[in-house]
Structures are given as structure tokens and as C-alpha cells.
Design an enzyme around this catalytic site. Structure first.
Site, PDB file in Angstrom:
ATOM      1  N   CYS A 127       5.809  -0.275   7.191  1.00 31.37           N
ATOM      2  CA  CYS A 127       5.425   0.885   6.376  1.00 31.37           C
ATOM      3  C   CYS A 127       6.619   1.310   5.541  1.00 31.37           C
ATOM      4  CB  CYS A 127       4.993   2.029   7.294  1.00 31.37           C
ATOM      5  SG  CYS A 127       4.541   3.536   6.421  1.00 31.37           S
ATOM      6  N   LEU A 128       6.389   1.610   4.281  1.00 32.59           N
ATOM      7  CA  LEU A 128       7.485   2.019   3.397  1.00 32.59           C
ATOM      8  C   LEU A 128       8.136   3.319   3.869  1.00 32.59           C
ATOM      9  CD1 LEU A 128       5.921   1.186  -0.090  1.00 32.59           C
ATOM     10  CD2 LEU A 128       7.656  -0.120   1.172  1.00 32.59           C
TER      11      LEU A 128
ATOM     12  N   GLY B 102       0.833  -1.194   0.000  1.00 31.22           N
ATOM     13  CA  GLY B 102       0.000   0.000   0.000  1.00 31.22           C
ATOM     14  C   GLY B 102       0.867   1.243   0.000  1.00 31.22           C
TER      15      GLY B 102
ATOM     16  N   GLN C 112       2.856   9.933   1.291  1.00 34.33           N
ATOM     17  CA  GLN C 112       4.137   9.230   1.232  1.00 34.33           C
ATOM     18  C   GLN C 112       4.943   9.582  -0.006  1.00 34.33           C
ATOM     19  OE1 GLN C 112       2.249   5.191   2.203  1.00 34.33           O
ATOM     20  NE2 GLN C 112       4.253   5.045   3.167  1.00 34.33           N
TER      21      GLN C 112
ATOM     22  N   HIS D  41      -2.923   7.085   7.137  1.00 33.32           N
ATOM     23  CA  HIS D  41      -1.893   7.978   6.584  1.00 33.32           C
ATOM     24  C   HIS D  41      -2.501   9.321   6.174  1.00 33.32           C
ATOM     25  CE1 HIS D  41       2.044   6.159   6.241  1.00 33.32           C
ATOM     26  NE2 HIS D  41       1.561   5.034   5.752  1.00 33.32           N
TER      27      HIS D  41
ATOM     28  N   HIS E 280      -4.440   0.980   7.585  1.00 34.69           N
ATOM     29  CA  HIS E 280      -3.114   1.603   7.590  1.00 34.69           C
ATOM     30  C   HIS E 280      -3.049   2.774   6.605  1.00 34.69           C
ATOM     31  CE1 HIS E 280       1.460   1.199   7.781  1.00 34.69           C
ATOM     32  NE2 HIS E 280       1.275   1.991   6.741  1.00 34.69           N
ATOM     33  N   GLU E 281      -3.506   2.539   5.379  1.00 36.17           N
ATOM     34  CA  GLU E 281      -3.396   3.583   4.352  1.00 36.17           C
ATOM     35  C   GLU E 281      -4.332   4.759   4.629  1.00 36.17           C
ATOM     36  OE1 GLU E 281      -0.864   3.437   2.582  1.00 36.17           O
ATOM     37  OE2 GLU E 281      -0.468   1.340   3.043  1.00 36.17           O
TER      38      GLU E 281
HETATM   39 CO    CO Z   1       2.476   3.210   5.632  1.00 33.82          CO
END
Ligand code: CO
Length: 145
Positions: free
Chosen positions: A89-90, A47, A52, A135, A131-132
Site C-alpha cells: 500500500c502506498l 490503486g 490517501q 480504504h 484493497h481500495e
Molecule cells: Co492502500
């Protein structure tokens, strides 16, 4: 299509900001969504949310192995159950924590054309949806630990 730079926790305050509603469903949005998918796949993520890649707008992409899902202005409508599991998480590379999430999530959103859609997810998809979408309000999974 292009790979965008992923903002990293601790270096970029944009990850802590509340994103604004996306109002324009145009070629520019389509281009960014394509770039987000490329960026997510290249980074081996499931995701990626707009902040991000430095964009303070309410949209994200998810692929938990069932194909790309694009969510513009997503809102969680319903949750059921509970699951416990590791999450990463990226934007927080190398860190994985146990996070409790609902087992099932129902989301209303828009697609890239601005049409209303409903997306339901269980298990990993429910986790990714939570999660997304968090963000988009400046919340990171490490806040839930
Ligand atoms: Co994330």
C-alpha cells in the site's frame, strides 16, 4: 493536474476514518480524480483511494496495467473464489504481506459523471478493488494479516 501528498500509516488518523458518500459530480471531483491518477502513477502504485490524499470521500482510482478505472461510491456486489498473494500500500511504504482475497469481484459504482457502472475484476484487479474499497471504510491491508 498535480501530484498530491500521500498520507502515511501511523502519521495520519484520516486513514482510519469512514469516508462519506460523494454527492457532487462536478469539475472539482474531476480535478481531484486527475490528481489521484497522477499521484498513483508517480508513486508506481496500482490503486489510490481518496483518504490517501486526505479526502474523506468514497472514491478511488485503479490501474493494474489495463487503463485507469475510476470508482465513485463503489460497492462490492459479488465475490468468487480465493487467491493468496503479497500486497502492499502506498500509505504503508516498505511493507508487504500475504493477504487472502477473492479471485473475482463485481462492483457497482458511479463514474465521474455520476452514471452507474459495473466493474468486474479477476486476479490482481480483484485484489485492487477489495484493497481500495476497504480504504473507504478505514481498513488497511495490514489488518487482514
Ligand atoms: Co492502500
Amino acid at each position: 493536474m498535480a501530484i498530491r501528498e500521500i498520507t502515511k500509516y501511523g502519521k495520519d488518523e484520516i486513514l482510519r476514518k469512514v469516508c462519506r458518500t460523494q454527492l457532487n459530480f462536478d469539475d472539482r471531483l474531476a480535478q481531484i480524480l486527475d490528481d489521484m491518477a497522477d499521484t498513483m502513477y508517480e508513486a508506481d502504485g496500482v490503486g489510490l483511494a481518496a483518504p490517501q490524499i486526505g479526502i474523506l470521500r468514497r472514491y478511488c482510482v485503479i490501474d493494474v496495467g489495463e487503463g485507469i478505472v475510476e470508482l465513485i461510491n463503489p460497492v462490492i456486489m459479488e465475490t468468487k473464489g480465493e487467491q493468496h498473494g503479497q500486497e502492499g500500500c502506498l500509505s504503508v511504504p516498505g511493507r508487504y504481506e500475504d493477504v487472502t482475497r477473492p479471485m473475482y469481484v463485481k462492483v457497482r459504482a458511479q463514474n465521474r459523471k455520476g452514471e452507474n457502472i459495473i466493474v468486474e475484476g479477476e486476479g490482481l484487479m480483484a485484489r485492487a478493488l477489495c484493497h481500495e474499497i476497504e480504504h473507504l471504510d478505514g481498513v488497511l491491508f495490514i489488518d487482514k494479516v
